[in-house]
Design a protein around this motif. Structure first.
Motif, PDB file in Angstrom:
ATOM      1  N   ARG A  81       0.717  -1.277  -0.014  1.00  0.00           N
ATOM      2  CA  ARG A  81      -0.134   0.237  -0.012  1.00  0.00           C
ATOM      3  C   ARG A  81       0.744   1.283   0.188  1.00  0.00           C
ATOM      4  O   ARG A  81       0.587   2.175  -0.700  1.00  0.00           O
ATOM      5  CB  ARG A  81      -0.793   0.177   1.277  1.00  0.00           C
ATOM      6  CG  ARG A  81      -1.607  -1.237   1.506  1.00  0.00           C
ATOM      7  CD  ARG A  81      -2.474  -1.191   2.816  1.00  0.00           C
ATOM      8  NE  ARG A  81      -2.820  -2.704   3.148  1.00  0.00           N
ATOM      9  CZ  ARG A  81      -3.270  -2.875   4.313  1.00  0.00           C
ATOM     10  NH1 ARG A  81      -3.330  -1.946   5.217  1.00  0.00           N
ATOM     11  NH2 ARG A  81      -3.869  -3.940   4.633  1.00  0.00           N
ATOM     12  N   GLU A  82       1.916   1.221   0.887  1.00  0.00           N
ATOM     13  CA  GLU A  82       2.694   2.336   1.112  1.00  0.00           C
ATOM     14  C   GLU A  82       3.244   2.687  -0.354  1.00  0.00           C
ATOM     15  O   GLU A  82       3.291   3.989  -0.521  1.00  0.00           O
ATOM     16  CB  GLU A  82       3.825   2.095   1.876  1.00  0.00           C
ATOM     17  CG  GLU A  82       3.392   2.252   3.393  1.00  0.00           C
ATOM     18  CD  GLU A  82       2.537   0.655   3.878  1.00  0.00           C
ATOM     19  OE1 GLU A  82       1.491   0.990   4.808  1.00  0.00           O
ATOM     20  OE2 GLU A  82       2.952  -0.223   3.150  1.00  0.00           O
ATOM     21  N   LEU A  83       3.933   1.776  -1.149  1.00  0.00           N
ATOM     22  CA  LEU A  83       4.542   2.082  -2.254  1.00  0.00           C
ATOM     23  C   LEU A  83       3.583   2.522  -3.384  1.00  0.00           C
ATOM     24  O   LEU A  83       3.819   3.384  -4.271  1.00  0.00           O
ATOM     25  CB  LEU A  83       5.362   0.623  -2.792  1.00  0.00           C
ATOM     26  CG  LEU A  83       6.053   0.927  -4.119  1.00  0.00           C
ATOM     27  CD1 LEU A  83       6.973   2.100  -3.983  1.00  0.00           C
ATOM     28  CD2 LEU A  83       6.711  -0.239  -4.439  1.00  0.00           C
ATOM     29  N   ALA A  84       2.302   2.092  -3.466  1.00  0.00           N
ATOM     30  CA  ALA A  84       1.025   2.413  -4.425  1.00  0.00           C
ATOM     31  C   ALA A  84       0.877   3.839  -3.952  1.00  0.00           C
ATOM     32  O   ALA A  84       0.771   4.621  -5.057  1.00  0.00           O
ATOM     33  CB  ALA A  84       0.030   1.530  -4.119  1.00  0.00           C
ATOM     34  N   GLN A  85       0.864   4.266  -2.651  1.00  0.00           N
ATOM     35  CA  GLN A  85       0.447   5.545  -2.565  1.00  0.00           C
ATOM     36  C   GLN A  85       1.606   6.552  -2.536  1.00  0.00           C
ATOM     37  O   GLN A  85       1.404   7.654  -3.316  1.00  0.00           O
ATOM     38  CB  GLN A  85       0.303   5.946  -0.992  1.00  0.00           C
ATOM     39  CG  GLN A  85      -1.094   4.993  -0.335  1.00  0.00           C
ATOM     40  CD  GLN A  85      -1.014   4.834   1.229  1.00  0.00           C
ATOM     41  OE1 GLN A  85      -0.125   4.951   1.899  1.00  0.00           O
ATOM     42  NE2 GLN A  85      -2.114   4.445   1.711  1.00  0.00           N
ATOM     43  N   GLN A  86       2.743   6.034  -2.767  1.00  0.00           N
ATOM     44  CA  GLN A  86       3.951   6.844  -2.915  1.00  0.00           C
ATOM     45  C   GLN A  86       3.999   7.202  -4.490  1.00  0.00           C
ATOM     46  O   GLN A  86       4.203   8.257  -5.147  1.00  0.00           O
ATOM     47  CB  GLN A  86       5.201   6.106  -2.596  1.00  0.00           C
ATOM     48  CG  GLN A  86       6.422   7.151  -3.005  1.00  0.00           C
ATOM     49  CD  GLN A  86       6.711   8.428  -1.876  1.00  0.00           C
ATOM     50  OE1 GLN A  86       6.116   8.158  -0.838  1.00  0.00           O
ATOM     51  NE2 GLN A  86       7.211   9.379  -2.589  1.00  0.00           N
ATOM     52  N   THR A  87       3.689   6.332  -5.478  1.00  0.00           N
ATOM     53  CA  THR A  87       3.418   6.097  -6.877  1.00  0.00           C
ATOM     54  C   THR A  87       2.341   7.041  -7.303  1.00  0.00           C
ATOM     55  O   THR A  87       2.483   7.846  -8.186  1.00  0.00           O
ATOM     56  CB  THR A  87       3.359   4.700  -7.516  1.00  0.00           C
ATOM     57  OG1 THR A  87       4.558   3.775  -6.862  1.00  0.00           O
ATOM     58  CG2 THR A  87       3.331   4.696  -8.995  1.00  0.00           C
ATOM     59  N   LEU A  88       1.205   6.671  -6.715  1.00  0.00           N
ATOM     60  CA  LEU A  88       0.142   7.786  -6.941  1.00  0.00           C
ATOM     61  C   LEU A  88       0.589   9.208  -6.776  1.00  0.00           C
ATOM     62  O   LEU A  88       0.156  10.093  -7.687  1.00  0.00           O
ATOM     63  CB  LEU A  88      -1.150   7.622  -6.077  1.00  0.00           C
ATOM     64  CG  LEU A  88      -2.326   8.447  -6.263  1.00  0.00           C
ATOM     65  CD1 LEU A  88      -2.961   8.395  -7.619  1.00  0.00           C
ATOM     66  CD2 LEU A  88      -3.430   8.158  -5.146  1.00  0.00           C
ATOM     67  N   LYS A  89       1.180   9.519  -5.580  1.00  0.00           N
ATOM     68  CA  LYS A  89       1.668  11.238  -5.828  1.00  0.00           C
ATOM     69  C   LYS A  89       2.736  11.515  -6.672  1.00  0.00           C
ATOM     70  O   LYS A  89       2.661  12.594  -7.262  1.00  0.00           O
ATOM     71  CB  LYS A  89       2.279  11.243  -4.224  1.00  0.00           C
ATOM     72  CG  LYS A  89       1.384  11.267  -3.171  1.00  0.00           C
ATOM     73  CD  LYS A  89       2.108  11.115  -1.843  1.00  0.00           C
ATOM     74  CE  LYS A  89       1.188  11.233  -0.550  1.00  0.00           C
ATOM     75  NZ  LYS A  89       1.864  11.269   0.851  1.00  0.00           N
ATOM     76  N   GLU A  90       3.553  10.598  -7.277  1.00  0.00           N
ATOM     77  CA  GLU A  90       4.422  11.018  -8.233  1.00  0.00           C
ATOM     78  C   GLU A  90       3.555  11.109  -9.734  1.00  0.00           C
ATOM     79  O   GLU A  90       3.928  11.849 -10.214  1.00  0.00           O
ATOM     80  CB  GLU A  90       5.420   9.743  -8.374  1.00  0.00           C
ATOM     81  CG  GLU A  90       6.612   9.799  -7.348  1.00  0.00           C
ATOM     82  CD  GLU A  90       7.215  10.838  -7.116  1.00  0.00           C
ATOM     83  OE1 GLU A  90       8.061  11.164  -8.202  1.00  0.00           O
ATOM     84  OE2 GLU A  90       7.142  11.709  -6.110  1.00  0.00           O
ATOM     85  N   VAL A  91       2.766  10.226  -9.841  1.00  0.00           N
ATOM     86  CA  VAL A  91       2.066  10.303 -11.024  1.00  0.00           C
ATOM     87  C   VAL A  91       0.975  11.760 -10.819  1.00  0.00           C
ATOM     88  O   VAL A  91       1.261  12.374 -12.037  1.00  0.00           O
ATOM     89  CB  VAL A  91       1.058   9.221 -11.061  1.00  0.00           C
ATOM     90  CG1 VAL A  91      -0.202   9.469 -12.412  1.00  0.00           C
ATOM     91  CG2 VAL A  91       1.711   7.947 -11.448  1.00  0.00           C
TER      92      VAL A  91
END
Length: 450
Positions: A81-91
């Motif tokens: 989840r943490e990596l997914a949330q981080q990636t969403l912010k980058e997108v």
């Protein structure tokens, strides 16, 4: 300069707004090939800019005039989840001047709320395999028109048992035109098998070998007698090392809770993160660390991936990770993007062989460190003499006559003795010290039971 890439002007504007000037090595290698539409298999260290290496080409592919969205066009799969949330912010950061929208699907969030978001059909769907499959099985997710699929931290997804889920989701994206697979390690046979199933004639990019990971991070070990001694060493490090933020890794939730409780009792600003924590608490822990509300995070390997925190410059392995890949991802939380960091592993007798195997895997030798204020007695395995016998008080074997093997002086018996000798049938003759004539076996009767 990012202007060297054939990116849309709105993406270049976002890059400039974020003060990104020079692309990292993985971005320089991957972005041109990704823009050409090749399938990619990329190995690059954590903190090297992998996310931008696939997000920018993805956004470039999806660029166009604003229109009603009817299909999900791109999917990014991640292990946590943490990596997914981080990636969403980058997108969201890179797409700030476009009409492209992204959605997030992970465990720990309301299932119906996520289903409602899916009905709005985001251009890019970011998520973890388990929850995406649940939405797919519920009939809330259609992936038939997906053009581009990204598997980030693919090796970790395999480690977590997501191989079948990933293959199922990749199969649902049957009409995709491009697939990119990224990982921080080369992985094993399972990863090679997945690559063969989901990629078509991929370009292989290995920006660094495992032994080159975290070049800006000093890697040290400190020996300890036992866990209580480890806690004493940990307390000294937290009190005396210079650091902005630190992560302490354990292998179990129980140990993470124990250390967290002790730190709070010592009035440290700390938080704990592990699998027993719900999504709200996990998000709070990471946000507090990023914002500086806490200085120390105690965590299991749930935090070893996807955690990108500015100022995180010390990692302490209270427990040695179980594999070399896990070690790489733990220390990858510090020394990111060319910065400097310190990684310290606390090693007891039971950790030594594991630590040595990780050194061999990384082709590195960790710096040995001693802290005189909390020095213990254990310093590693006993050294070995030229004769092959370990140094210590180990009792030497005898030859059945009471003499130590290897003694030059022969035993002389004076009068009767009570020493019992055992004559084993088939035993080889003893050889005299000069290595020539064999000595005669001593024959005795079996001892009489008292």
């Amino acid at each position: 300069m990012f202007s060297q890439f054939a990116l849309h002007e709105r993406l270049l504007k976002a890059v400039a707004e974020l003060n990104f000037v020079e692309p990292t090595p993985v971005q320089t290698a991957a972005i041109p090939l990704a823009l050409e539409g090749h399938d990619l298999r990329v190995t690059a260290q954590t903190g090297s800019g992998k996310t931008a290496a696939f997000v920018l080409p993805m956004l470039n592919r999806l660029m166009g005039p604003a229109k009603v969205r009817v299909d999900i066009r791109a999917v990014i799969l991640l292990p946590t989840r943490e990596l997914a949330q981080q990636t969403l912010k980058e997108v969201e950061r890179f797409s700030q001047f476009t009409f492209i929208k992204a959605g997030l699907i992970t465990g720990g969030e309301d299932f119906k709320v996520q289903a409602a978001m899916l009905r709005k059909v985001p251009d890019i769907l970011i998520g973890t395999p388990g929850r995406l499959l649940e939405q797919l099985n519920a009939g809330n997710l259609d992936l038939k028109q997906v053009e581009l699929l990204v598997l980030d931290e693919a090796d970790r997804m395999l480690d977590m048992g997501f191989a079948e889920d990933v293959e199922r989701l990749a199969g649902e994206c049957a009409n995709r035109q491009q697939t990119m697979l990224f990982s921080a390690t080369t992985g094993g046979s399972g990863l090679r098998e997945m690559i063969g199933k989901v990629l078509k004639d991929p370009q292989h990019l290995q920006v660094n070998s495992v032994s080159e990971l975290a070049p800006g991070t000093r890697q040290q070990i400190i020996t300890a007698d036992h866990n209580v001694h480890k806690e004493q060493v940990l307390n000294w490090l937290l009190a005396n090392e210079t650091y902005q933020k630190a992560i302490i890794f354990t292998n179990t939730r129980a140990m993470a809770d124990r250390i967290y409780g002790r730190l709070v009792a010592l009035e440290y600003k700390a938080f704990v993160l592990h699998g027993d924590k719900d999504q709200k608490d996990r998000k709070l822990a990471i946000d507090r660390l990023k914002q500086g509300g806490v200085k120390i995070l105690v965590a299991t390997d749930v935090a070893a991936r996807g955690l990108d925190v500015d100022g995180l410059d010390m990692v302490i392995n209270f427990d040695m990770p179980r594999t070399g890949d896990d070690y790489v991802h733990r220390i990858g939380r510090t020394g990111r993007a060319g910065g400097e960091g310190l990684a310290i592993s606390l090693i007891t007798h039971g950790d030594w062989n594991l630590m040595s195997s990780i050194e061999r895997y990384l082709k590195q030798k960790f710096e040995r460190r001693t802290i005189k204020e909390v020095k213990g007695t254990y310093t590693g395995p006993k050294k070995v003499k030229a004769s092959g016998k370990a140094v210590g008080v180990k009792k030497k074997k005898t030859d059945g006559k009471g003499d130590k093997k290897g003694d030059k002086k022969k035993a002389v018996t004076k009068g009767p003795t009570k020493r019992k000798s055992v004559n084993r049938p088939g035993a080889e003759s003893l050889v005299s010290q000069d290595g020539m004539a064999p000595l005669k076996k001593r024959v005795t009767r079996p001892p009489v039971a008292e």
